[in-house]
Motif scaffolding. Sequence first.
Motif, short mmCIF file in Angstrom:
data_model
loop_
_atom_site.label_atom_id
_atom_site.label_comp_id
_atom_site.label_asym_id
_atom_site.label_seq_id
_atom_site.Cartn_x
_atom_site.Cartn_y
_atom_site.Cartn_z
N THR A 27 55.12 92.50 49.78
CA THR A 27 53.80 93.13 49.71
C THR A 27 53.44 93.62 51.10
OG1 THR A 27 53.03 91.75 47.87
CG2 THR A 27 51.35 92.81 49.21
N PHE A 28 53.17 94.92 51.22
CA PHE A 28 52.78 95.51 52.50
C PHE A 28 51.27 95.74 52.48
CE2 PHE A 28 57.16 97.80 52.99
CZ PHE A 28 57.76 96.57 53.22
N ILE A 29 50.56 95.08 53.39
CA ILE A 29 49.12 95.26 53.48
C ILE A 29 48.79 95.96 54.80
CG2 ILE A 29 48.57 93.27 52.03
CD1 ILE A 29 48.06 91.65 54.56
N GLY A 30 47.59 96.54 54.87
CA GLY A 30 47.17 97.24 56.07
C GLY A 30 46.10 98.25 55.74
N ASP A 31 45.57 98.90 56.77
CA ASP A 31 44.45 99.82 56.56
C ASP A 31 44.89 101.27 56.38
OD1 ASP A 31 45.23 100.25 59.17
OD2 ASP A 31 43.52 99.17 60.02
N ASP A 120 50.77 97.61 60.93
CA ASP A 120 49.64 98.06 61.73
C ASP A 120 50.12 99.01 62.83
OD1 ASP A 120 46.92 98.13 62.42
OD2 ASP A 120 47.22 96.63 63.98
N GLU A 121 49.65 100.24 62.77
CA GLU A 121 49.96 101.21 63.82
C GLU A 121 48.96 101.06 64.96
OE1 GLU A 121 52.24 105.29 62.69
OE2 GLU A 121 50.13 105.18 62.15
N GLN A 135 40.75 91.05 60.00
CA GLN A 135 40.88 89.62 60.22
C GLN A 135 41.57 88.95 59.04
OE1 GLN A 135 39.95 87.89 63.14
NE2 GLN A 135 41.22 86.33 62.13
N LEU A 136 41.25 89.44 57.84
CA LEU A 136 41.91 88.92 56.63
C LEU A 136 43.41 89.19 56.68
CD1 LEU A 136 41.68 87.79 53.67
CD2 LEU A 136 41.52 90.18 52.96
N TYR A 137 43.78 90.41 57.08
CA TYR A 137 45.20 90.75 57.18
C TYR A 137 45.90 89.82 58.18
CZ TYR A 137 43.86 95.19 54.95
OH TYR A 137 43.38 96.14 54.10
N GLU A 138 45.25 89.61 59.30
CA GLU A 138 45.85 88.77 60.34
C GLU A 138 46.00 87.32 59.88
OE1 GLU A 138 45.16 87.58 65.05
OE2 GLU A 138 43.96 89.15 64.10
N ASP A 139 45.00 86.84 59.15
CA ASP A 139 45.02 85.44 58.71
C ASP A 139 46.04 85.19 57.61
OD1 ASP A 139 43.03 84.90 60.52
OD2 ASP A 139 41.40 84.99 59.05
N ARG A 140 46.22 86.15 56.72
CA ARG A 140 47.02 85.88 55.52
C ARG A 140 48.41 86.50 55.54
NH1 ARG A 140 42.76 85.46 50.46
NH2 ARG A 140 41.30 84.10 51.56
N ALA A 141 48.65 87.43 56.44
CA ALA A 141 50.00 87.99 56.53
C ALA A 141 50.96 86.93 57.05
CB ALA A 141 50.00 89.21 57.44
N GLU A 142 52.15 86.91 56.48
CA GLU A 142 53.17 85.98 56.95
C GLU A 142 54.02 86.59 58.06
OE1 GLU A 142 54.03 83.50 52.89
OE2 GLU A 142 54.31 85.67 52.83
N LEU A 143 53.99 87.90 58.14
CA LEU A 143 54.69 88.60 59.21
C LEU A 143 53.87 89.84 59.56
CD1 LEU A 143 57.20 89.12 61.02
CD2 LEU A 143 58.16 90.41 59.10
N VAL A 145 53.82 93.42 61.61
CA VAL A 145 54.67 94.43 62.22
C VAL A 145 53.74 95.48 62.83
CG1 VAL A 145 56.44 96.19 61.87
CG2 VAL A 145 56.53 94.04 60.58
N ARG A 146 53.58 95.40 64.12
CA ARG A 146 52.71 96.34 64.83
C ARG A 146 53.58 97.31 65.62
NH1 ARG A 146 47.67 93.88 67.64
NH2 ARG A 146 47.02 93.98 65.46
N VAL A 147 53.37 98.59 65.38
CA VAL A 147 54.16 99.62 66.06
C VAL A 147 53.22 100.58 66.76
CG1 VAL A 147 56.10 99.49 64.46
CG2 VAL A 147 54.21 101.02 63.95
N LYS A 148 53.66 101.09 67.88
CA LYS A 148 52.87 102.05 68.63
C LYS A 148 53.09 103.45 68.07
CE LYS A 148 52.93 99.40 72.94
NZ LYS A 148 51.50 99.06 72.81
#
Length: 246
Positions: A27-31, A120-121, A135-143, A145-148
Motif C-alpha cells: 500500500t502506497f500512501i502519500g499526498d 514523499d517528494e 503526521q498520520l503517514y509518518e506514524d503509520r507507514a512502515e517504510l 521513501v522520501r525523494v528529492k
Amino acid sequence: MKRFAASTRKVGAARLVVDSLKRVSLTFIGDDHQLNYAVAKVVGSRLGWFPVDGLKVMTGMRKVPDLAALTEPERVATEAELLRGLRNQFRVIATPLPAGAVLQDAVWKDLWGSVIVWIDEDDKSTPKPRTPERQLYEDRAELAVRVKVQKGFGVRGGQTLEGRARAVADTLLPRLSDFLAEKPELTERKRQYVERGCRGDWPELQPAEGSPVVAALDRKPLAGFEEEQEQQQGQEQQQGQGEQKQ
C-alpha cells in the motif's frame, strides 16, 4: 517506522523484494495520488504485482463518470469498501486517496495486511507544511521513501510524471529490499493477519481461535439486566421470608 538511507544496490533488488514479500500486497500512501499510482505501475511491472486503479474501480462501483459526482462521504465510503475488498488479495498495490478513507481508523484494519509505504517528494522550493494527515503517514507507514524533486536541464525526462515515478521506484525497491531483509518475520505475520480475517489486532496477533472483539468486552451484563436481576433476587428473598413465617 524506520527510514533507510538510499541504497546504491539496484541489481537484483526486485527479485529480492519478490522473494521477501511472499505474495503480500503493498500500500502506497502519500499526498500525491497521481504520483503514487504511477509509481505503483512501475513497481508492479518490476515485481509482477497488480497496481489497482482505485479511481477507475470506484467510478465503476458507483456507475458515475467521475468521482466529482459523489459527495465527500460517498467517496470515502466507496473507497473504504474498495480497500476492504482488497484486503484478502495478494500481490496487489493499493494507492489510497489523500484525505480519503485512510483518515478513518476503521479502514486501517483492512490495510495492515499489506506493507505500508509512504512516498514523499521533497521540494525545497515549496516545503510542505506539517499537517495532521502527514503526521498520520509518518506514524503509520512502515517504510518512508522520501525523494528529492529532480530539477535542471540535465535531468532527462525527470519532470514528467513517468520520469518522477521511475526515480521514486529506483529508490523505493532497494530500500524496501533492505527493510524486508531486516524484518524477515514481517511478511509471514502479515499473511497470518490476512488469513485470520484482518481482525484489527495488528501488530499483536491474537490466537487463531480468539476474537479481539470478544476479548475487548468487559463481560458486563446488558443494560437493564442488573436491575432486573436485583428485583428477582428481592422477590425470592421475600418469598423465602414468607415461607419461614408459615
